[in-house]
Design an enzyme around this catalytic site. Structure first.
Site, PDB file in Angstrom:
ATOM      1  N   HIS A  81     -26.002 -37.217  -2.700  1.00 15.38           N
ATOM      2  CA  HIS A  81     -27.162 -37.081  -1.904  1.00 15.38           C
ATOM      3  C   HIS A  81     -27.615 -35.547  -2.195  1.00 15.38           C
ATOM      4  CE1 HIS A  81     -30.799 -37.709   1.266  1.00 15.38           C
ATOM      5  NE2 HIS A  81     -30.649 -38.560   0.527  1.00 15.38           N
TER       6      HIS A  81
ATOM      7  N   HIS B 232     -32.770 -46.942   6.258  1.00  9.59           N
ATOM      8  CA  HIS B 232     -31.577 -46.539   5.446  1.00  9.59           C
ATOM      9  C   HIS B 232     -30.819 -47.305   6.573  1.00  9.59           C
ATOM     10  CE1 HIS B 232     -33.818 -43.053   4.498  1.00  9.59           C
ATOM     11  NE2 HIS B 232     -32.884 -42.848   3.862  1.00  9.59           N
TER      12      HIS B 232
ATOM     13  N   HIS C  89     -28.378 -43.426  -6.108  1.00 12.37           N
ATOM     14  CA  HIS C  89     -29.122 -42.717  -4.856  1.00 12.37           C
ATOM     15  C   HIS C  89     -28.212 -41.329  -5.575  1.00 12.37           C
ATOM     16  CE1 HIS C  89     -31.449 -41.523  -2.432  1.00 12.37           C
ATOM     17  NE2 HIS C  89     -30.628 -41.536  -1.056  1.00 12.37           N
TER      18      HIS C  89
ATOM     19  N   ASP D 117     -31.217 -47.272   2.365  1.00 12.25           N
ATOM     20  CA  ASP D 117     -30.507 -45.755   1.077  1.00 12.25           C
ATOM     21  C   ASP D 117     -29.228 -45.670   1.986  1.00 12.25           C
ATOM     22  OD1 ASP D 117     -32.670 -46.091  -0.200  1.00 12.25           O
ATOM     23  OD2 ASP D 117     -33.077 -43.949  -0.140  1.00 12.25           O
TER      24      ASP D 117
END
Length: 278
Positions: free
Chosen positions: A152, A244, A148, A97
């Site tokens: 964020h 990540h 995504h 991510d």
């Protein structure tokens, strides 16, 4: 007690009572009013991510809580609001991510290439726009790209349906600007904070909501040993592993991945998530 004395005591008592009442009122006015807490959006079954990061100042009214839509029937996973937490087979999916990141993403790609492993990269729109060459590399090397969100924003799911849709569309556009032939079939909600509004946007845009089943909390930088231990002990057939490749110091993740890849390959078949709906 004489009448004059009693009268004096009465006056003094009244004055003291008045002073006490004034002091109480003044003190009470200096204490901030406590408002009832408001219920937040439903969070991940495995805990929210990035609780220490403030939401972005993206479009939409911060804190807006539009009337929830009906959760679409297409949300048929076993995670929050039907998000997917399994590959649907015995194969295991590694997901990364918050990238791409010019320091960490190339290191992750190099390790995956070394072991012949394909993975899924959930990219943030503004990073995709800033580092389009890395998005192209991810796609060219056979990995799956996942939306995504643009920035964020962990509160994105509480914003208006129009704002959510615009955010996801903007992110898709940034990914496709870098890799025009990429198939974007998945969306992962920042922090795992899924809401009916987000699920409806996913359904309208043909995006499969992607959650996870193994979370080593590498974003907290617990060190490579802790990351490795969590992934190694919790990964089972069908697992979706969350790690990540951006968002902070990911040296621990890279070091853990170097140890994990040969171990996981000895136990499972590792796959990128299908480019179609899971």
């Amino acid at each position: 007690m004489s009448g004059s004395t009693l009268k004096a005591v009465t006056v003094v008592t009244a004055v003291l009572a008045g002073l006490l009442a004034s002091a109480y009122a003044l003190g009470h006015s200096l204490v901030p009013e406590r408002h009832p807490s408001t219920a937040g959006a439903t969070t991940s079954a495995y805990g929210p991510r990035y609780a220490d990061q403030p939401p972005s100042d993206g479009p939409g009214t911060p804190g807006a809580d539009p009337t929830p839509d009906t959760v679409p029937d297409t949300a048929d996973g076993d995670g929050p609001y039907g998000a997917h937490v399994s590959t649907g087979s015995a194969r295991v999916a590694l997901t990364f991510d918050d990238g791409p990141d010019p320091r960490w993403t190339p290191q992750v790609l190099a390790l995956l290439g070394q072991y012949g492993v394909k993975a899924t990269f959930c990219v943030v729109g503004e990073n995709a726009e800033s580092y389009p060459d890395l998005v192209r590399s991810i796609a060219a090397e056979g990995h799956t790209l996942c939306n995504h969100s643009w920035k964020h924003d962990v509160n994105l799911g509480r914003r208006t349906p129009e704002t959510i849709r615009a955010d996801l569309t903007r992110t898709n556009d940034a990914i496709l600007a870098a890799a025009p032939h990429a198939r974007i079939a998945y969306y992962r909600q920042p922090g795992g904070v899924w809401t009916p509004q987000v699920m409806s946007a996913c359904a309208a845009m043909g995006l499969t909501p992607l959650h996870w089943s193994v979370d080593p909390s590498d974003w907290k930088t617990p060190g490579p040993t802790a990351i490795e231990t969590t992934v190694r002990t919790q990964t089972a057939p069908g697992a979706i592993v969350l790690m990540h490749d951006a968002g902070g110091d990911r040296s621990g993740t890279v070091a853990a991945l170097q140890r994990l890849l040969p171990e996981l390959l000895g136990r499972f078949e590792l796959e990128p998530l299908p480019t179609g709906a899971a």
